[in-house]
Scaffold this motif. Structure first.
Motif, PDB file in Angstrom:
ATOM      1  N   PHE A 240     -31.096  17.942 -56.213  1.00 57.90           N
ATOM      2  CA  PHE A 240     -29.873  18.271 -55.485  1.00 57.90           C
ATOM      3  C   PHE A 240     -29.866  17.564 -54.140  1.00 57.90           C
ATOM      4  N   MET A 241     -28.665  17.401 -53.581  1.00 52.36           N
ATOM      5  CA  MET A 241     -28.532  16.852 -52.240  1.00 52.36           C
ATOM      6  C   MET A 241     -29.202  17.784 -51.234  1.00 52.36           C
ATOM      7  N   HIS A 242     -29.728  17.195 -50.178  1.00 52.05           N
ATOM      8  CA  HIS A 242     -30.359  17.980 -49.127  1.00 52.05           C
ATOM      9  C   HIS A 242     -29.314  18.837 -48.419  1.00 52.05           C
ATOM     10  N   ALA A 243     -29.696  20.051 -48.057  1.00 52.40           N
ATOM     11  CA  ALA A 243     -28.840  20.858 -47.197  1.00 52.40           C
ATOM     12  C   ALA A 243     -28.607  20.097 -45.892  1.00 52.40           C
ATOM     13  N   ARG A 244     -27.392  20.119 -45.415  1.00 50.94           N
ATOM     14  CA  ARG A 244     -27.072  19.425 -44.169  1.00 50.94           C
ATOM     15  C   ARG A 244     -26.424  20.411 -43.200  1.00 50.94           C
ATOM     16  N   HIS A 245     -26.311  19.954 -41.954  1.00 50.82           N
ATOM     17  CA  HIS A 245     -25.800  20.837 -40.902  1.00 50.82           C
ATOM     18  C   HIS A 245     -24.455  20.373 -40.362  1.00 50.82           C
ATOM     19  N   SER A 246     -23.960  19.234 -40.863  1.00 49.44           N
ATOM     20  CA  SER A 246     -22.695  18.686 -40.382  1.00 49.44           C
ATOM     21  C   SER A 246     -22.050  17.885 -41.503  1.00 49.44           C
ATOM     22  N   ALA A 247     -21.016  17.102 -41.167  1.00 55.67           N
ATOM     23  CA  ALA A 247     -20.246  16.399 -42.190  1.00 55.67           C
ATOM     24  C   ALA A 247     -21.019  15.312 -42.916  1.00 55.67           C
ATOM     25  N   ASP A 248     -22.095  14.806 -42.306  1.00 53.32           N
ATOM     26  CA  ASP A 248     -22.848  13.719 -42.919  1.00 53.32           C
ATOM     27  C   ASP A 248     -24.328  13.903 -42.600  1.00 53.32           C
ATOM     28  N   TYR A 249     -25.162  13.097 -43.254  1.00 56.67           N
ATOM     29  CA  TYR A 249     -26.593  13.120 -42.989  1.00 56.67           C
ATOM     30  C   TYR A 249     -26.918  12.239 -41.778  1.00 56.67           C
ATOM     31  N   PRO A 250     -28.036  12.509 -41.105  1.00 54.30           N
ATOM     32  CA  PRO A 250     -28.457  11.629 -40.007  1.00 54.30           C
ATOM     33  C   PRO A 250     -28.704  10.212 -40.525  1.00 54.30           C
ATOM     34  N   PRO A 251     -28.687   9.220 -39.617  1.00 53.29           N
ATOM     35  CA  PRO A 251     -28.958   7.828 -40.031  1.00 53.29           C
ATOM     36  C   PRO A 251     -30.297   7.722 -40.743  1.00 53.29           C
ATOM     37  N   ARG A 252     -30.355   6.823 -41.725  1.00 53.23           N
ATOM     38  CA  ARG A 252     -31.579   6.636 -42.476  1.00 53.23           C
ATOM     39  C   ARG A 252     -32.366   5.449 -41.922  1.00 53.23           C
ATOM     40  N   LEU A 253     -33.278   4.911 -42.721  1.00 51.31           N
ATOM     41  CA  LEU A 253     -34.248   3.941 -42.240  1.00 51.31           C
ATOM     42  C   LEU A 253     -33.940   2.523 -42.707  1.00 51.31           C
ATOM     43  N   ALA A 254     -32.664   2.157 -42.720  1.00 51.13           N
ATOM     44  CA  ALA A 254     -32.274   0.839 -43.228  1.00 51.13           C
ATOM     45  C   ALA A 254     -32.931  -0.285 -42.437  1.00 51.13           C
ATOM     46  N   ALA A 255     -33.014  -0.148 -41.121  1.00 55.32           N
ATOM     47  CA  ALA A 255     -33.583  -1.223 -40.309  1.00 55.32           C
ATOM     48  C   ALA A 255     -35.068  -1.414 -40.608  1.00 55.32           C
ATOM     49  N   LEU A 256     -35.793  -0.312 -40.757  1.00 53.40           N
ATOM     50  CA  LEU A 256     -37.218  -0.416 -41.047  1.00 53.40           C
ATOM     51  C   LEU A 256     -37.452  -0.948 -42.457  1.00 53.40           C
ATOM     52  N   LEU A 257     -36.597  -0.575 -43.393  1.00 57.07           N
ATOM     53  CA  LEU A 257     -36.715  -1.124 -44.744  1.00 57.07           C
ATOM     54  C   LEU A 257     -36.431  -2.627 -44.747  1.00 57.07           C
ATOM     55  N   ALA A 258     -35.494  -3.064 -43.904  1.00 53.74           N
ATOM     56  CA  ALA A 258     -35.237  -4.504 -43.783  1.00 53.74           C
ATOM     57  C   ALA A 258     -36.456  -5.231 -43.222  1.00 53.74           C
ATOM     58  N   THR A 259     -37.129  -4.611 -42.268  1.00 54.15           N
ATOM     59  CA  THR A 259     -38.373  -5.179 -41.750  1.00 54.15           C
ATOM     60  C   THR A 259     -39.417  -5.280 -42.857  1.00 54.15           C
ATOM     61  N   ALA A 260     -39.530  -4.227 -43.650  1.00 47.62           N
ATOM     62  CA  ALA A 260     -40.500  -4.217 -44.750  1.00 47.62           C
ATOM     63  C   ALA A 260     -40.203  -5.316 -45.759  1.00 47.62           C
ATOM     64  N   ARG A 261     -38.945  -5.621 -45.959  1.00 45.77           N
ATOM     65  CA  ARG A 261     -38.574  -6.635 -46.943  1.00 45.77           C
ATOM     66  C   ARG A 261     -38.918  -8.049 -46.473  1.00 45.77           C
ATOM     67  N   LYS A 262     -38.831  -8.304 -45.167  1.00 42.36           N
ATOM     68  CA  LYS A 262     -38.878  -9.681 -44.671  1.00 42.36           C
ATOM     69  C   LYS A 262     -40.188 -10.095 -44.010  1.00 42.36           C
ATOM     70  N   HIS A 263     -40.956  -9.150 -43.495  1.00 39.26           N
ATOM     71  CA  HIS A 263     -42.073  -9.517 -42.616  1.00 39.26           C
ATOM     72  C   HIS A 263     -43.431  -9.277 -43.262  1.00 39.26           C
ATOM     73  N   ASP A 264     -44.413 -10.016 -42.773  1.00 36.82           N
ATOM     74  CA  ASP A 264     -45.795  -9.755 -43.163  1.00 36.82           C
ATOM     75  C   ASP A 264     -46.286  -8.492 -42.479  1.00 36.82           C
ATOM     76  N   GLY A 265     -47.184  -7.793 -43.143  1.00 35.69           N
ATOM     77  CA  GLY A 265     -47.736  -6.582 -42.560  1.00 35.69           C
ATOM     78  C   GLY A 265     -48.976  -6.842 -41.740  1.00 35.69           C
ATOM     79  N   ASP A 266     -49.361  -5.829 -40.976  1.00 28.10           N
ATOM     80  CA  ASP A 266     -50.644  -5.898 -40.269  1.00 28.10           C
ATOM     81  C   ASP A 266     -51.810  -5.886 -41.248  1.00 28.10           C
ATOM     82  N   ASP A 267     -51.558  -5.330 -42.416  1.00 30.95           N
ATOM     83  CA  ASP A 267     -52.594  -5.203 -43.449  1.00 30.95           C
ATOM     84  C   ASP A 267     -52.029  -5.794 -44.729  1.00 30.95           C
TER      85      ASP A 267
END
Length: 375
Positions: free
Chosen positions: A234-261
């Protein structure tokens, strides 16, 4: 519009002929509760208007599928044909078989009062009213539009449960023999335990997992029960009209960059969110990870990201050992591999079928054999 044969056909598909839920499903005009809905097309979400194609409307409404009625803050009822919302679905008419199963897990008796968390378009409330009677059903939703629309449409069917605008993670309006949530939560709100009558039964799902929990109230104000072998999402219970922003920017980093490990993984790249037991166990161990998965003829790619700044990318051809890039304070792919090692070593994951112990404040422990975990 001759909708009754469609409802009867749906009832035959989602209930046993001796089920007390067969008549409610067969008698409920689901299409009137979902006049418009969202569907995916190549350009994203597109609104569908039932009145524009009544045959399609009936086929869709009486299929055993979930119908998305809101994306982000935009309700399908209020959308134009040009709207292409982005973001996560925020409301739906849950697939009827799952609504029935949730109510079956509640073990509703004829005289029981029901608190239903997650009104949505009101289909579950229509079934509950036909099973129990209007006065025994109270439905709650955080979205005022959904509350008003469901109340009006149910009223047009001659059904008049209490449909209330409530953030159900706070105080609930009354006490109930049964509470059934068709939204997921984590932790279980203490207010739900307070609203359960002595011996009352709670049915809910744990946010971020497919774990369906049933628990009965104990004398100390807490509850004990189990994680059912059944699955539900089920969808997560929320407290307003929409969910808080997700992690799109960090996922974009994960897609493009080399890791520390950078390392070679032990197991093939897996589509975590499609592996329900694996995903559920991972979210108990390391809650809050977001996933992306891509596959083509040449390569599989899995991305993981967490709000603490951790991310991982695993890439491989078919079932070969992947190259894994990781960065941040935790090594997310290593945590996933630890869960997979446990699975291979022990033959199964312990989370499904586990006993559950909920304290009056909502803090929750899971246990199965020697395995213990806190939510």
């Amino acid at each position: 519009m001759n909708w009754q044969p469609h409802a009867v056909g749906l009832a035959e598909r989602v209930t046993h002929r001796s089920s007390r839920w067969r008549a409610p499903v067969a008698e409920t005009a689901r299409h009137l509760l979902v006049p418009r809905w969202w569907e995916r097309d190549p350009d994203g979400w597109a609104v569908r208007d039932g009145s524009a194609d009544e045959s399609r409307w009936l086929d869709t409404a009486y299929s055993d599928t979930s119908l998305i009625t809101s994306v982000g803050p935009l309700h399908a009822d209020c959308a134009s044909s040009d709207d292409r919302p982005v973001g996560l679905p925020t409301s739906s008419s849950t697939l009827p078989s799952l609504v029935v199963r949730m109510f079956q897990h509640a073990r509703l008796g004829d005289s029981d009062t029901l608190g239903h968390v997650g009104t949505g378009p009101g289909y579950g409330d229509a079934l509950a009213c036909r099973r129990l009677g209007d006065k025994q059903v109270t439905s709650m939703d955080v979205d005022p539009y959904l509350v008003e629309a469901a109340r009006a449409r149910l009223g047009e069917m001659g059904l008049h449960p209490a449909v209330l605008h409530v953030d159900a993670t706070g105080d609930l309006p009354g006490t109930f023999d049964r509470i059934v949530a068709t939204v997921s939560v984590r932790p279980i709100p203490a207010s739900w335990l307070a609203a359960l009558k002595p011996g009352g039964r709670l049915v809910t799902t744990i946010a971020g997992t497919s774990l369906l929990v049933t628990a009965e109230k104990t004398e100390d104000g807490g509850a004990t029960g189990r994680v059912e072998w059944d699955r539900a999402g089920f969808m997560h219970a929320r407290h307003s009209a929409d969910y808080p922003p997700r992690l799109a920017a960090l996922l974009a980093t994960a897609r493009k960059h080399d890791g520390d490990d950078i390392s070679t993984g032990r197991y093939p790249v897996v589509h975590v969110t499609e592996a329900w037991d694996l995903a559920s166990m991972l979210d108990i161990v390391a809650p809050g990870i977001e996933h992306r998965f891509d596959e083509d003829d040449k390569q599989r790619t899995a991305l993981m990201a967490h709000a603490d700044g951790s991310w991982a990318r695993a890439t491989a051809h078919a079932d070969e050992a992947p190259q894994v890039n990781q960065s941040g304070p935790r090594r997310l792919w290593d945590i996933l591999d630890e869960v997979r090692t446990y699975w291979l070593t022990n033959g199964e994951l312990p989370v499904r079928g586990a006993k559950i112990f909920v304290k009056p404040d909502g803090s929750t422990d899971l246990a199965r054999g020697k395995w213990l975990a806190k939510l």
